[in-house]
Design a protein around this motif. Structure first.
Motif, PDB file in Angstrom:
ATOM      1  N   ASN A  29       0.894  -0.612  -0.393  1.00 35.52           N
ATOM      2  CA  ASN A  29       0.003  -0.159  -0.227  1.00 35.52           C
ATOM      3  C   ASN A  29       0.977   1.376  -0.090  1.00 35.52           C
ATOM      4  O   ASN A  29       0.279   2.033  -0.118  1.00 35.52           O
ATOM      5  CB  ASN A  29      -0.932   0.356   0.903  1.00 35.52           C
ATOM      6  CG  ASN A  29      -0.358  -0.235   2.803  1.00 35.52           C
ATOM      7  OD1 ASN A  29       0.915  -0.420   2.356  1.00 35.52           O
ATOM      8  ND2 ASN A  29      -0.486   0.370   3.526  1.00 35.52           N
ATOM      9  N   VAL A  30       1.936   1.146  -0.157  1.00 35.00           N
ATOM     10  CA  VAL A  30       2.771   2.519  -0.463  1.00 35.00           C
ATOM     11  C   VAL A  30       2.958   2.869  -1.528  1.00 35.00           C
ATOM     12  O   VAL A  30       3.617   1.755  -2.735  1.00 35.00           O
ATOM     13  CB  VAL A  30       4.598   2.233   0.273  1.00 35.00           C
ATOM     14  CG1 VAL A  30       5.390   2.717   0.102  1.00 35.00           C
ATOM     15  CG2 VAL A  30       4.184   1.837   1.217  1.00 35.00           C
ATOM     16  N   GLY A  31       2.759   3.555  -2.015  1.00 36.63           N
ATOM     17  CA  GLY A  31       3.258   4.420  -3.191  1.00 36.63           C
ATOM     18  C   GLY A  31       3.609   6.017  -3.855  1.00 36.63           C
ATOM     19  O   GLY A  31       4.182   6.249  -2.855  1.00 36.63           O
ATOM     20  N   ILE A  32       3.431   5.914  -5.019  1.00 40.25           N
ATOM     21  CA  ILE A  32       3.773   7.612  -5.326  1.00 40.25           C
ATOM     22  C   ILE A  32       2.602   8.522  -5.240  1.00 40.25           C
ATOM     23  O   ILE A  32       1.248   7.785  -5.866  1.00 40.25           O
ATOM     24  CB  ILE A  32       4.179   8.142  -6.771  1.00 40.25           C
ATOM     25  CG1 ILE A  32       5.579   6.702  -6.068  1.00 40.25           C
ATOM     26  CG2 ILE A  32       4.998   9.380  -6.801  1.00 40.25           C
ATOM     27  CD1 ILE A  32       6.283   6.805  -7.740  1.00 40.25           C
ATOM     28  N   HIS A  33       1.940   9.423  -4.691  1.00 41.28           N
ATOM     29  CA  HIS A  33       0.681  10.334  -4.781  1.00 41.28           C
ATOM     30  C   HIS A  33       1.132  12.113  -4.273  1.00 41.28           C
ATOM     31  O   HIS A  33       2.043  12.183  -3.346  1.00 41.28           O
ATOM     32  CB  HIS A  33      -0.262   9.865  -3.097  1.00 41.28           C
ATOM     33  CG  HIS A  33       0.281  10.140  -2.413  1.00 41.28           C
ATOM     34  ND1 HIS A  33       0.287  11.261  -2.054  1.00 41.28           N
ATOM     35  CD2 HIS A  33       0.661   9.077  -1.307  1.00 41.28           C
ATOM     36  CE1 HIS A  33       0.765  11.025  -0.542  1.00 41.28           C
ATOM     37  NE2 HIS A  33       0.943   9.687  -0.345  1.00 41.28           N
ATOM     38  N   ASP A  34      -0.285  12.489  -4.710  1.00 45.14           N
ATOM     39  CA  ASP A  34      -0.042  14.309  -4.439  1.00 45.14           C
ATOM     40  C   ASP A  34      -0.177  14.412  -2.824  1.00 45.14           C
ATOM     41  O   ASP A  34      -0.222  13.184  -2.694  1.00 45.14           O
ATOM     42  CB  ASP A  34      -0.936  14.960  -5.595  1.00 45.14           C
ATOM     43  CG  ASP A  34      -2.314  14.295  -5.313  1.00 45.14           C
ATOM     44  OD1 ASP A  34      -2.350  13.548  -5.493  1.00 45.14           O
ATOM     45  OD2 ASP A  34      -3.044  15.271  -5.026  1.00 45.14           O
ATOM     46  N   ALA A  35       0.217  15.677  -2.390  1.00 42.51           N
ATOM     47  CA  ALA A  35       0.477  15.925  -0.922  1.00 42.51           C
ATOM     48  C   ALA A  35      -0.139  17.052  -1.187  1.00 42.51           C
ATOM     49  O   ALA A  35       0.651  17.825  -0.670  1.00 42.51           O
ATOM     50  CB  ALA A  35       0.967  15.294  -0.272  1.00 42.51           C
ATOM     51  N   SER A  36      -0.889  17.839  -0.828  1.00 39.72           N
ATOM     52  CA  SER A  36      -1.877  19.118  -1.069  1.00 39.72           C
ATOM     53  C   SER A  36      -1.472  19.387   0.047  1.00 39.72           C
ATOM     54  O   SER A  36      -1.727  20.720   0.154  1.00 39.72           O
ATOM     55  CB  SER A  36      -3.502  18.951  -1.862  1.00 39.72           C
ATOM     56  OG  SER A  36      -4.440  17.564  -0.983  1.00 39.72           O
ATOM     57  N   TRP A  37      -0.995  18.893   0.970  1.00 36.91           N
ATOM     58  CA  TRP A  37      -0.934  19.328   2.402  1.00 36.91           C
ATOM     59  C   TRP A  37      -0.146  20.103   3.095  1.00 36.91           C
ATOM     60  O   TRP A  37       0.478  20.893   3.535  1.00 36.91           O
ATOM     61  CB  TRP A  37      -2.104  18.390   3.750  1.00 36.91           C
ATOM     62  CG  TRP A  37      -1.039  16.918   3.355  1.00 36.91           C
ATOM     63  CD1 TRP A  37       0.118  16.521   3.853  1.00 36.91           C
ATOM     64  CD2 TRP A  37      -1.438  15.794   2.645  1.00 36.91           C
ATOM     65  NE1 TRP A  37       0.901  15.802   3.793  1.00 36.91           N
ATOM     66  CE2 TRP A  37      -0.674  15.072   2.747  1.00 36.91           C
ATOM     67  CE3 TRP A  37      -1.902  15.706   1.443  1.00 36.91           C
ATOM     68  CZ2 TRP A  37      -0.557  13.705   2.032  1.00 36.91           C
ATOM     69  CZ3 TRP A  37      -3.049  14.390   1.221  1.00 36.91           C
ATOM     70  CH2 TRP A  37      -1.751  13.152   1.341  1.00 36.91           C
ATOM     71  N   ARG A  38       0.858  19.869   1.263  1.00 39.41           N
ATOM     72  CA  ARG A  38       2.748  20.192   1.679  1.00 39.41           C
ATOM     73  C   ARG A  38       2.603  21.067   1.180  1.00 39.41           C
ATOM     74  O   ARG A  38       2.178  21.861  -0.088  1.00 39.41           O
ATOM     75  CB  ARG A  38       2.990  19.002   1.458  1.00 39.41           C
ATOM     76  CG  ARG A  38       3.152  17.730   2.539  1.00 39.41           C
ATOM     77  CD  ARG A  38       3.887  17.236   2.452  1.00 39.41           C
ATOM     78  NE  ARG A  38       4.482  15.942   2.862  1.00 39.41           N
ATOM     79  CZ  ARG A  38       5.036  15.373   4.642  1.00 39.41           C
ATOM     80  NH1 ARG A  38       5.413  16.460   4.915  1.00 39.41           N
ATOM     81  NH2 ARG A  38       4.866  14.496   5.206  1.00 39.41           N
ATOM     82  N   GLY A  44       4.930   6.354   4.924  1.00 32.85           N
ATOM     83  CA  GLY A  44       5.880   5.335   4.101  1.00 32.85           C
ATOM     84  C   GLY A  44       5.800   5.802   2.441  1.00 32.85           C
ATOM     85  O   GLY A  44       6.963   5.458   1.367  1.00 32.85           O
ATOM     86  N   CYS A  45       4.907   6.379   2.114  1.00 28.39           N
ATOM     87  CA  CYS A  45       4.435   6.520   0.701  1.00 28.39           C
ATOM     88  C   CYS A  45       5.374   7.788   0.669  1.00 28.39           C
ATOM     89  O   CYS A  45       6.089   8.851   1.282  1.00 28.39           O
ATOM     90  CB  CYS A  45       3.287   7.215   0.432  1.00 28.39           C
ATOM     91  SG  CYS A  45       1.962   6.224   0.629  1.00 28.39           S
ATOM     92  N   ILE A  46       5.498   8.246  -0.792  1.00 28.44           N
ATOM     93  CA  ILE A  46       6.273   8.898  -1.725  1.00 28.44           C
ATOM     94  C   ILE A  46       5.226  10.004  -1.709  1.00 28.44           C
ATOM     95  O   ILE A  46       5.078  10.615  -3.054  1.00 28.44           O
ATOM     96  CB  ILE A  46       7.474   8.171  -2.776  1.00 28.44           C
ATOM     97  CG1 ILE A  46       7.666   7.383  -2.752  1.00 28.44           C
ATOM     98  CG2 ILE A  46       7.730  10.035  -3.742  1.00 28.44           C
ATOM     99  CD1 ILE A  46       8.931   7.539  -1.464  1.00 28.44           C
ATOM    100  N   ASN A  47       5.312  11.304  -1.567  1.00 34.86           N
ATOM    101  CA  ASN A  47       4.879  12.602  -1.485  1.00 34.86           C
ATOM    102  C   ASN A  47       5.165  13.613  -2.351  1.00 34.86           C
ATOM    103  O   ASN A  47       6.222  13.434  -2.040  1.00 34.86           O
ATOM    104  CB  ASN A  47       3.688  13.840  -0.096  1.00 34.86           C
ATOM    105  CG  ASN A  47       3.953  12.486   1.507  1.00 34.86           C
ATOM    106  OD1 ASN A  47       3.737  13.428   2.528  1.00 34.86           O
ATOM    107  ND2 ASN A  47       3.421  11.407   1.099  1.00 34.86           N
TER     108      ASN A  47
END
Length: 183
Positions: free
Chosen positions: A154-163, A178-181
Motif C-alpha cells: 500500500n506504499v506508493g507515489i501520490h500528490d500531497a496537497s497538505w504540504r 511510507g509513501c512518496i509525497n
C-alpha cells in the motif's frame, strides 16, 4: 522423472529470475549504485514451466521456446529496467521520471518519516496500478489524493496537497507513513 524436471526448472529460476536480485544502476548524476530487493524483474512460472517441459519431453521432438514466465521485465538480462522508469533518491529527497530515456520531470519529495519508523521501502518495484481520486486510509488517518501509484503493497507515489514544501530533511521528523509525497 518429474523430480528431475522440477529440479531443472528450479535451476532455471536461479539462473534467469531477476526479481529481488542486486542490480548496478546508473543514477541521474552518473553514479553507479547497487540496488537490491523489490518485486520487479523476470520470474519463471515454475509450475507451468514444469508442465510444459514434461509435455515437450513426451512429444519426443526437439522444441525451441522461451520459459513460461509469471512476470516479465522491460528487457532481458540483469539490466532489465529499460529506459522508462522513476528514480527516487531518499538521501536527496528527489524523484526523476524518464520516458524512453529522456527526463520528463524531476521534483522534490517527502518520503517516510524515519523518526517514527515509517521509512519508505528500498528496492526496484513495478507500479501495481494507477488510480485517480483515491482515499488513502491508515490506522489513524484518511487522506484524499488526486493521483496514487502504489508500488510496494500500500506504499506508493501520490500528490500531497497538505504540504507546501518538499525535499530537504522534512522526512526525518515530518515525513509520510511510507509513501512518496510529490507536489
Amino acid at each position: 522423472d518429474e523430480n528431475l524436471v522440477r529440479q531443472y526448472v528450479a535451476d532455471l529460476g536461479l539462473k534467469y529470475d531477476t526479481m529481488g536480485q542486486t542490480r548496478t544502476f546508473l543514477t541521474y548524476d552518473n553514479r553507479q549504485v547497487e540496488i537490491k530487493g523489490g518485486d520487479y524483474g523476470w520470474v519463471i512460472d515454475k509450475s507451468k514451466e514444469k508442465k510444459e517441459l514434461l509435455k515437450d519431453l513426451k512429444g519426443g521432438k526437439p522444441v525451441k521456446r522461451e520459459p513460461v514466465y509469471e512476470q516479465r521485465a522491460m528487457q532481458s538480462g540483469l539490466d532489465d529496467i529499460g529506459n522508462t522508469y522513476v528514480e527516487i533518491d531518499y538521501t536527496s529527497q528527489h524523484l526523476w521520471y524518464y520516458k524512453d530515456g529522456s527526463l520528463v520531470t524531476d521534483t522534490g519529495i517527502v518520503s517516510g518519516n524515519i523518526s517514527r519508523g515509517n521509512g519508505s521501502p528500498d528496492g526496484i518495484f513495478k507500479i501495481a496500478y494507477k488510480q485517480k481520486d483515491a482515499t488513502l486510509v491508515g490506522e489513524n488517518y484518511a487522506s484524499d489524493v488526486r493521483y496514487f501509484m502504489p508500488f510496494a503493497y500500500n506504499v506508493g507515489i501520490h500528490d500531497a496537497s497538505w504540504r507546501s514544501t518538499f525535499g530537504k530533511e522534512i522526512y526525518k521528523t515530518s515525513g509520510s507513513h511510507g509513501c512518496i509525497n510529490v507536489p
